[in-house]
Design a protein around this motif. Structure first.
Motif, PDB file in Angstrom:
ATOM      1  N   MET A   1       0.829  -1.212   0.000  1.00 35.50           N
ATOM      2  CA  MET A   1       0.000   0.000   0.000  1.00 35.50           C
ATOM      3  C   MET A   1       0.859   1.256   0.000  1.00 35.50           C
ATOM      4  O   MET A   1       0.523   2.250  -0.641  1.00 35.50           O
ATOM      5  CB  MET A   1      -0.937   0.001   1.226  1.00 35.50           C
ATOM      6  N   ALA A   2       1.997   1.189   0.715  1.00 39.67           N
ATOM      7  CA  ALA A   2       2.896   2.359   0.752  1.00 39.67           C
ATOM      8  C   ALA A   2       3.385   2.666  -0.662  1.00 39.67           C
ATOM      9  O   ALA A   2       3.482   3.830  -1.061  1.00 39.67           O
ATOM     10  CB  ALA A   2       4.065   2.080   1.686  1.00 39.67           C
ATOM     11  N   ARG A   3       3.669   1.611  -1.424  1.00 44.99           N
ATOM     12  CA  ARG A   3       4.150   1.834  -2.795  1.00 44.99           C
ATOM     13  C   ARG A   3       3.059   2.460  -3.663  1.00 44.99           C
ATOM     14  O   ARG A   3       3.313   3.349  -4.460  1.00 44.99           O
ATOM     15  CB  ARG A   3       4.634   0.511  -3.400  1.00 44.99           C
ATOM     16  N   TYR A   4       1.807   1.993  -3.500  1.00 48.63           N
ATOM     17  CA  TYR A   4       0.710   2.612  -4.273  1.00 48.63           C
ATOM     18  C   TYR A   4       0.518   4.069  -3.832  1.00 48.63           C
ATOM     19  O   TYR A   4       0.322   4.949  -4.654  1.00 48.63           O
ATOM     20  CB  TYR A   4      -0.600   1.833  -4.103  1.00 48.63           C
TER      21      TYR A   4
ATOM     22  N   VAL B   1     -12.106   6.456   3.549  1.00 45.58           N
ATOM     23  CA  VAL B   1     -11.740   7.177   2.320  1.00 45.58           C
ATOM     24  C   VAL B   1     -10.735   8.253   2.727  1.00 45.58           C
ATOM     25  O   VAL B   1     -10.951   8.956   3.723  1.00 45.58           O
ATOM     26  CB  VAL B   1     -12.988   7.814   1.666  1.00 45.58           C
ATOM     27  N   ALA B   2      -9.642   8.352   1.994  1.00 38.68           N
ATOM     28  CA  ALA B   2      -8.597   9.318   2.379  1.00 38.68           C
ATOM     29  C   ALA B   2      -8.045  10.016   1.146  1.00 38.68           C
ATOM     30  O   ALA B   2      -8.054   9.467   0.043  1.00 38.68           O
ATOM     31  CB  ALA B   2      -7.481   8.587   3.108  1.00 38.68           C
ATOM     32  N   ARG B   3      -7.566  11.233   1.369  1.00 34.79           N
ATOM     33  CA  ARG B   3      -7.104  12.101   0.274  1.00 34.79           C
ATOM     34  C   ARG B   3      -5.619  12.382   0.399  1.00 34.79           C
ATOM     35  O   ARG B   3      -5.111  12.543   1.512  1.00 34.79           O
ATOM     36  CB  ARG B   3      -7.846  13.438   0.430  1.00 34.79           C
TER      37      ARG B   3
ATOM     38  N   VAL C   1      -7.442  10.030  -4.303  1.00 27.55           N
ATOM     39  CA  VAL C   1      -8.267   9.542  -3.189  1.00 27.55           C
ATOM     40  C   VAL C   1      -8.174   8.022  -3.121  1.00 27.55           C
ATOM     41  O   VAL C   1      -8.251   7.343  -4.152  1.00 27.55           O
ATOM     42  CB  VAL C   1      -9.741   9.990  -3.369  1.00 27.55           C
ATOM     43  N   LEU C   2      -7.980   7.513  -1.906  1.00 29.07           N
ATOM     44  CA  LEU C   2      -7.939   6.064  -1.671  1.00 29.07           C
ATOM     45  C   LEU C   2      -9.204   5.648  -0.931  1.00 29.07           C
ATOM     46  O   LEU C   2      -9.582   6.285   0.060  1.00 29.07           O
ATOM     47  CB  LEU C   2      -6.705   5.722  -0.814  1.00 29.07           C
ATOM     48  N   ALA C   3      -9.850   4.584  -1.406  1.00 26.87           N
ATOM     49  CA  ALA C   3     -11.011   4.027  -0.695  1.00 26.87           C
ATOM     50  C   ALA C   3     -10.709   2.573  -0.366  1.00 26.87           C
ATOM     51  O   ALA C   3     -10.246   1.828  -1.237  1.00 26.87           O
ATOM     52  CB  ALA C   3     -12.266   4.121  -1.557  1.00 26.87           C
TER      53      ALA C   3
ATOM     54  N   PHE D   1      -3.538   3.528   5.310  1.00 23.15           N
ATOM     55  CA  PHE D   1      -3.802   4.877   4.786  1.00 23.15           C
ATOM     56  C   PHE D   1      -2.589   5.795   4.930  1.00 23.15           C
ATOM     57  O   PHE D   1      -2.575   6.893   4.388  1.00 23.15           O
ATOM     58  CB  PHE D   1      -5.019   5.496   5.496  1.00 23.15           C
ATOM     59  N   GLY D   2      -1.566   5.320   5.695  1.00 23.90           N
ATOM     60  CA  GLY D   2      -0.336   6.093   5.854  1.00 23.90           C
ATOM     61  C   GLY D   2      -0.626   7.508   6.309  1.00 23.90           C
ATOM     62  O   GLY D   2      -1.419   7.733   7.227  1.00 23.90           O
ATOM     63  N   ASP D   3       0.000   8.495   5.629  1.00 26.27           N
ATOM     64  CA  ASP D   3      -0.210   9.886   6.052  1.00 26.27           C
ATOM     65  C   ASP D   3      -1.260  10.593   5.190  1.00 26.27           C
ATOM     66  O   ASP D   3      -1.323  11.816   5.157  1.00 26.27           O
ATOM     67  CB  ASP D   3       1.118  10.652   6.046  1.00 26.27           C
TER      68      ASP D   3
END
Ligand SMILES: C[S@@+](CC[C@H](N)C(=O)[O-])C[C@H]1O[C@@H](n2cnc3c(N)ncnc32)[C@H](O)[C@@H]1O
Length: 267
Positions: free
Chosen positions: A176-179, A263-265, A188-190, A226-228
């Motif tokens: 996920m960190a790589r994406y 959901v994160a931006r 935006v990640l969901a 979701f990291g940062d």
């Protein structure tokens, strides 16, 4: 293409061992599943009756997340673990509002891939790549990905009920960190992911009989994906409460709350 139980399948597919993609299709009322998937699904429902409702809420989450992404001006989508096409696929939601939107589907399950390819035969601006979503280089380096997506522009990244099928040894946090790293600002990640508790441990046991082991995680582990990125209100929440927060009237079944949604931006 040959058929098994009336379902068109690529040769070499073993329909006798249930798969997550086909069980989910059956839970949602789809027809791209085999006798073994249906038998397993019935047993799952007998022991965990909320799982069908959970599947429906999850599909609702996907729709609302894509609509939020469209509203944010996003016109390209990468759907990891996209599954067997069913009602409300990402390109259908996006093209309804913005036909110019581009969608890349990724799944590693042969039946999901075959049916998506059939569905997309005459569709522009949407294509399928068969790959392990954890092989980030294979996904992002694929010629179809490079044609379909412009990573210098905001992307809608969907990992909806995907990572709980990924074992720790595949290092999902690093994947996920790589994406996240390749996302342009405004992306935006969901994501939805099964939360760990006693009932999900029983699901883990049951799923050992399928092609997909399940790895529920703690809230902290899921939040870590979701990291940062800036997680939008209501934060990482049970999918039913997340939908209720968006003003969608859903049955607040406690069981279905075992699926966390967020959901994160990217700033
Ligand atoms: C339950 S379905 C979810 C479909 C869709 N994302 C949704 O939420 O409506 C999970 C999908 O993830 C796929 N999957 C599981 N592990 C995967 C992996 N490592 N790479 C790509 N796809 C994977 C399965 O084949 C299945 O189609």
């Amino acid at each position: 293409m040959p058929t098994q139980d009336g379902v068109r399948v690529p040769s070499g597919v073993d329909g006798s061992v249930p798969s997550a993609a086909r069980i989910y299709d059956w839970l949602l009322g789809g027809s791209h599943n085999f006798e073994a998937d249906r038998r397993f699904g019935q047993q799952l429902l007998a022991q965990h009756p909320y799982t069908r409702h959970m599947a429906m809420l999850n599909r609702n989450f996907l729709r609302v997340a894509v609509e939020m992404m469209l509203e944010a001006g996003i016109r390209q989508f990468l759907d990891l673990g996209s599954g067997i096409p069913t009602v409300g696929n990402v390109h259908e939601i996006a093209h309804r509002h913005h036909p110019e939107s581009r969608v890349l589907y990724v799944d590693n399950e042969a039946v999901a891939v075959a049916h998506t390819e059939i569905l997309l035969k005459d569709t522009e601006n949407a294509t399928m790549v068969q790959s392990d979503a954890c092989d980030v280089d294979a996904v992002l380096g694929d010629e179809r990905t490079r044609e379909m997506l412009d990573l210098s522009q905001p992307l809608g990244l969907l990992a909806v009920t995907l990572f709980h099928y990924v074992a720790e040894e595949s290092d999902p946090a690093r994947v996920m960190a790589r994406y996240r790293d390749v996302l342009a600002p405004g992306s935006v990640l969901a994501m939805t992911h099964l939360f760990t508790d006693r009932a999900t441990e029983e699901i883990v046991e049951l799923m050992r009989r399928t092609q997909n082991n399940v790895f529920p995680r703690t809230r902290e582990e899921i939040a870590g994906f979701f990291g940062d990125l800036d997680v939008e209100e209501p934060g990482l929440a049970p999918v039913s409460s997340w939908l209720a927060h968006q003003g969608i009237d859903v049955d607040q079944d406690a069981g279905a709350g075992r699926l966390l949604a967020g959901v994160a931006r990217k700033r």
